[in-house]
Design a protein around this motif. Structure first.
Motif, PDB file in Angstrom:
ATOM      1  N   ARG A 129       3.608   4.868   5.651  1.00  0.00           N
ATOM      2  CA  ARG A 129       3.092   5.513   6.862  1.00  0.00           C
ATOM      3  C   ARG A 129       2.323   6.796   6.562  1.00  0.00           C
ATOM      4  O   ARG A 129       1.551   7.251   7.386  1.00  0.00           O
ATOM      5  N   MET A 130       2.537   7.393   5.384  1.00  0.00           N
ATOM      6  CA  MET A 130       1.852   8.633   5.041  1.00  0.00           C
ATOM      7  C   MET A 130       1.072   8.438   3.745  1.00  0.00           C
ATOM      8  O   MET A 130       1.652   8.454   2.654  1.00  0.00           O
ATOM      9  N   MET A 131      -0.264   8.251   3.901  1.00  0.00           N
ATOM     10  CA  MET A 131      -1.142   8.051   2.744  1.00  0.00           C
ATOM     11  C   MET A 131      -2.408   8.864   2.950  1.00  0.00           C
ATOM     12  O   MET A 131      -2.784   9.169   4.095  1.00  0.00           O
ATOM     13  N   PRO A 132      -3.097   9.224   1.861  1.00  0.00           N
ATOM     14  CA  PRO A 132      -4.367   9.947   2.003  1.00  0.00           C
ATOM     15  C   PRO A 132      -5.479   9.030   2.516  1.00  0.00           C
ATOM     16  O   PRO A 132      -5.377   7.807   2.430  1.00  0.00           O
ATOM     17  N   ASN A 139      -0.620   4.029  10.234  1.00  0.00           N
ATOM     18  CA  ASN A 139      -0.933   3.440  11.542  1.00  0.00           C
ATOM     19  C   ASN A 139      -2.385   2.977  11.600  1.00  0.00           C
ATOM     20  O   ASN A 139      -2.682   1.883  12.104  1.00  0.00           O
ATOM     21  N   ALA A 140      -3.313   3.790  11.091  1.00  0.00           N
ATOM     22  CA  ALA A 140      -4.716   3.389  11.104  1.00  0.00           C
ATOM     23  C   ALA A 140      -4.940   2.177  10.208  1.00  0.00           C
ATOM     24  O   ALA A 140      -5.734   1.279  10.536  1.00  0.00           O
ATOM     25  N   THR A 141      -4.249   2.128   9.072  1.00  0.00           N
ATOM     26  CA  THR A 141      -4.387   0.983   8.176  1.00  0.00           C
ATOM     27  C   THR A 141      -3.900  -0.298   8.833  1.00  0.00           C
ATOM     28  O   THR A 141      -4.550  -1.354   8.745  1.00  0.00           O
ATOM     29  N   ILE A 142      -2.766  -0.209   9.535  1.00  0.00           N
ATOM     30  CA  ILE A 142      -2.226  -1.406  10.192  1.00  0.00           C
ATOM     31  C   ILE A 142      -3.164  -1.889  11.287  1.00  0.00           C
ATOM     32  O   ILE A 142      -3.390  -3.098  11.449  1.00  0.00           O
ATOM     33  N   ALA A 168       0.855  -1.185   0.000  1.00  0.00           N
ATOM     34  CA  ALA A 168       0.000   0.000   0.000  1.00  0.00           C
ATOM     35  C   ALA A 168       0.891   1.233   0.000  1.00  0.00           C
ATOM     36  O   ALA A 168       1.615   1.477   0.976  1.00  0.00           O
ATOM     37  N   ASP A 169       0.843   2.025  -1.106  1.00  0.00           N
ATOM     38  CA  ASP A 169       1.639   3.250  -1.218  1.00  0.00           C
ATOM     39  C   ASP A 169       0.957   4.153  -2.232  1.00  0.00           C
ATOM     40  O   ASP A 169       0.478   3.673  -3.272  1.00  0.00           O
ATOM     41  N   ASP A 170       0.915   5.463  -1.937  1.00  0.00           N
ATOM     42  CA  ASP A 170       0.255   6.396  -2.832  1.00  0.00           C
ATOM     43  C   ASP A 170       1.164   6.885  -3.953  1.00  0.00           C
ATOM     44  O   ASP A 170       0.722   7.654  -4.821  1.00  0.00           O
ATOM     45  N   GLU A 171       2.449   6.481  -3.933  1.00  0.00           N
ATOM     46  CA  GLU A 171       3.374   6.833  -5.002  1.00  0.00           C
ATOM     47  C   GLU A 171       3.382   5.704  -6.035  1.00  0.00           C
ATOM     48  O   GLU A 171       3.817   4.580  -5.745  1.00  0.00           O
ATOM     49  N   ALA A 172       2.912   6.024  -7.244  1.00  0.00           N
ATOM     50  CA  ALA A 172       2.737   4.975  -8.257  1.00  0.00           C
ATOM     51  C   ALA A 172       4.051   4.314  -8.642  1.00  0.00           C
ATOM     52  O   ALA A 172       4.127   3.080  -8.795  1.00  0.00           O
ATOM     53  N   PHE A 173       5.128   5.105  -8.829  1.00  0.00           N
ATOM     54  CA  PHE A 173       6.410   4.520  -9.239  1.00  0.00           C
ATOM     55  C   PHE A 173       6.960   3.594  -8.155  1.00  0.00           C
ATOM     56  O   PHE A 173       7.490   2.517  -8.444  1.00  0.00           O
ATOM     57  N   ILE A 174       6.872   4.021  -6.893  1.00  0.00           N
ATOM     58  CA  ILE A 174       7.361   3.163  -5.798  1.00  0.00           C
ATOM     59  C   ILE A 174       6.528   1.895  -5.728  1.00  0.00           C
ATOM     60  O   ILE A 174       7.058   0.786  -5.523  1.00  0.00           O
ATOM     61  N   LEU A 175       5.220   2.029  -5.913  1.00  0.00           N
ATOM     62  CA  LEU A 175       4.343   0.860  -5.872  1.00  0.00           C
ATOM     63  C   LEU A 175       4.728  -0.135  -6.966  1.00  0.00           C
ATOM     64  O   LEU A 175       4.829  -1.351  -6.722  1.00  0.00           O
ATOM     65  N   GLU A 176       4.974   0.358  -8.156  1.00  0.00           N
ATOM     66  CA  GLU A 176       5.296  -0.519  -9.275  1.00  0.00           C
ATOM     67  C   GLU A 176       6.663  -1.170  -9.107  1.00  0.00           C
ATOM     68  O   GLU A 176       6.820  -2.380  -9.327  1.00  0.00           O
ATOM     69  N   MET A 177       7.682  -0.388  -8.683  1.00  0.00           N
ATOM     70  CA  MET A 177       9.028  -0.947  -8.530  1.00  0.00           C
ATOM     71  C   MET A 177       9.071  -1.947  -7.377  1.00  0.00           C
ATOM     72  O   MET A 177       9.765  -2.972  -7.463  1.00  0.00           O
ATOM     73  N   THR A 178       8.333  -1.682  -6.317  1.00  0.00           N
ATOM     74  CA  THR A 178       8.284  -2.637  -5.200  1.00  0.00           C
ATOM     75  C   THR A 178       7.669  -3.950  -5.647  1.00  0.00           C
ATOM     76  O   THR A 178       8.135  -5.045  -5.279  1.00  0.00           O
TER      77      THR A 178
END
Length: 613
Positions: free
Chosen positions: A547-550, A555-558, A499-509
């Motif tokens: 840890r920082m998403m819209p 923390n709430a997601t976990i 879960a990440d709001d950065e598309a490039f990081i999400l794809e590379m991960t």
């Protein structure tokens, strides 16, 4: 009438002067009274009995020998004579000293009550929390109103308890031993500690303790001063001074960071212009090494700007010196050659690593400014045992074992007329706007706060050598230098949620995990991650959460994911993670923390650690 109004014609008669016989009698009575007052009670009792016996005998002889009276009259006369003789005797020989003692005791009690009232008023008027502690037992026998406010406990719950209860349990014995001074050499002590309140909070305090003999008891009076505000202001000062150093390093850092990013941009353009399927291992190597270099520069700067949390631990100074030298190589002009001389058996010290790094960088910046045309900057360290006497004794330094850091340059040196002023706050020889004069003052405060000493050896035109003595523990094991990590562990088909709001990081991960044998689910925010977790509740084994998403932060997601699947393993990632948090998470067994940017190997290590936890 005129005579009647004249006072000189009607003087009051003066009292007659006592005769010589009367004066002699009074003097004799006074002397006799003083003599009797100083006589012991047993002798006074024997004297009274003797007088009573003689009086009775003389009375009987006089009555029975010369008077013929009825028996009842004789008894009455005998009793009257005994009373006339016995009462003055008892008054002068017994009652009078007793009454004097009673009067003296009442006076002493009055004085004692007044003294206790003054003591209580003074004790409660102190601005610091004050405790009276019994020296032998360590029990608290008194506490003032400020002590009640500091600890959040009523006075009744403080008295009678051990003074060790004022501190956290893990440090109670250490602070209790320091709180109770013993011997002439420990007439008074002062140290910083943490007092524990009723609700479990830890309050930083400065403790001043001294022996006191009061009311016939050997006591210790201890003053606890709340230094929370001082600690806050001191931390702000250190942070401001770090920012000043960052400003001084900014141009060099930007230069080196641009040098690291430029090959990445060039290689990217070249790779995009090549046909698909063409392999260019050299270009990929350039991209990887340049990105790692840029990432390291950012990490070093963030660690330096943040500082530390003020916690002290066993620190290996080799690592800190090496990091300071690497940062200096990044930020300083290439005309300054930087060298390191670090022994492999350097002793560890109890220190705040962020503050020691700040000391090294402050001295390095000063050395850079002293070499505008270039020169050499040398970082070195050594173990040294210091004696308090003899030719090798250092003024102001106690005998013991020290790790000594040296920061030496080949610059212009310091003139003798300003050498004694360089550690004064706000003293600077730099032009206006080029420095605040806080660098060396902060450096000295940090070293002294670590119970160390800083010396400066310099001469005009011969460079400057700053020596930092920090108390060391020669018996502590020497920490090994970090070694290269092993090959990254592979997966076995485990299902992983990202879960990440950065598309490039999400794809590379995703690409990294799939290449290592994992199955991957992708979510662009926390709500999508929760929905996917519900859908794949039985198969999902690991969740990698930013840890920082819209909408729903990390923390709430976990927390939501753990309600769905309590056994789900998690890995947290963020670009603003303090490196100290990563270390703490590893020690406590909590979810692994990754600070961006991270490599594929680091990601796989974190996922593997989560699965094994």
């Amino acid at each position: 009438m005129r005579d009647a109004m004249n006072p000189s014609r009607h003087k009051m008669p003066s009292p007659p002067k006592p005769s010589a016989v009367a004066m002699a009698f009074r003097a004799l009575a006074g002397r006799l009274g003083r003599a009797l007052a100083e006589t012991s009670p047993l002798r006074l009792l024997l004297l009274i009995c003797l007088i009573i016996g003689m009086t009775h005998s003389l009375t009987m002889l006089f009555i029975h020998g010369h008077m013929i009276l009825p028996a009842w009259i004789q008894s009455l006369v005998e009793s009257a004579l005994l009373v006339l003789v016995l009462f003055p005797a008892l008054y002068f020989f017994s009652f009078r000293p007793l009454l004097a003692q009673i009067a003296e005791r009442r006076l002493a009690e009055t004085i004692m009550r007044e003294s206790e009232h003054k003591y209580r008023h003074l004790f409660n008027s102190l601005g610091d929390a004050a405790f009276l502690i019994e020296l032998e037992s360590g029990r608290m026998v008194d506490a003032n109103q400020q002590a009640e406010k500091l600890l959040g406990r009523p006075r009744g719950e403080i008295l009678g308890k051990s003074c060790g209860g004022l501190f956290p349990a893990e440090k109670a014995d250490e602070y209790r031993a320091r709180l109770l001074p013993r011997g002439a050499e420990d007439a008074s002590v002062g140290f910083e500690a943490e007092a524990q309140t009723q609700d479990g909070r830890l309050v930083p305090v400065h403790v001043s303790s001294a022996p006191l003999a009061l009311f016939g008891h050997d006591l210790v009076v201890s003053l606890f001063r709340d230094i929370t505000e001082f600690k806050t202001l001191h931390a702000e000062l250190l942070h401001a001074q770090r920012l000043e150093s960052v400003g001084a390093l900014a141009s060099g850092i930007a230069h080196d960071l641009n040098n690291a990013l430029t090959p990445i941009l060039f290689a990217t353009d070249l790779l995009q212009g090549q046909p698909q399927g063409t392999s260019h291992p050299r270009l990929l190597e350039v991209v990887g090494s340049s990105a790692a270099r840029a990432s390291q520069i950012v990490r070093q700067m963030l660690a330096f700007v943040r500082g530390g949390g003020g916690q002290r631990a066993d620190v290996q100074l080799r690592h800190l010196v090496r990091e300071a030298a690497d940062m200096a190589r990044v930020a300083f002009p290439r005309s300054i050659q930087i060298h390191e001389h670090l022994p492999s058996d350097l002793w560890t010290v109890k220190a705040d690593s962020a503050q020691v790094s700040q000391v090294l960088m402050n001295l390095a910046v000063n050395a850079r400014d002293a070499m505008p045309d270039g020169g050499e900057l040398n970082f070195s360290a050594e173990n040294r045992e210091v004696a308090d006497t003899g030719p090798h004794a250092i003024p102001g330094l106690k005998a013991g074992f020290y790790a000594v850091l040296n920061v030496a340059d080949t610059g212009c040196g310091i003139p003798p007329e300003i050498k004694d002023k360089i550690f004064d706050p706000f003293f600077t020889t730099k032009p206006a706007g080029k420095g605040t004069g806080l660098g060396l003052a902060t450096t000295r405060d940090i070293v002294q706060g670590h119970h160390g000493l800083i010396r400066v050896l310099t001469a005009p035109g011969q460079g400057t050598d700053f020596q930092i003595f920090l108390p060391a523990n020669p018996d502590a094991p020497v920490a090994p230098m970090a070694t290269a990590s092993q090959s990254a562990p592979k997966g076995r088909g485990e299902l992983v949620l990202i879960a990440d709001d950065e598309a490039f990081i999400l794809e590379m991960t995703r690409l990294v995990l799939e290449s290592a044998g994992y199955r991957v689910l992708q979510a662009r925010d926390g709500t999508e991650a929760v929905a996917l977790a519900v859908e794949h509740k039985g198969d999902l084994q690991v969740a990698i959460i930013d840890r920082m998403m819209p909408f729903l932060d990390g923390n709430a997601t976990i927390r939501a994911l753990h309600k769905i699947n309590p056994s789900l393993k998690t890995v947290q990632i963020s670009g603003v993670v303090d490196p100290a948090e990563c270390v703490a998470a590893g020690k406590t067994g909590g979810p692994p923390l990754l600070q961006k940017p991270f490599s594929g190997a680091q990601l796989l290590e974190a996922v593997n650690a989560a699965l094994r936890a």
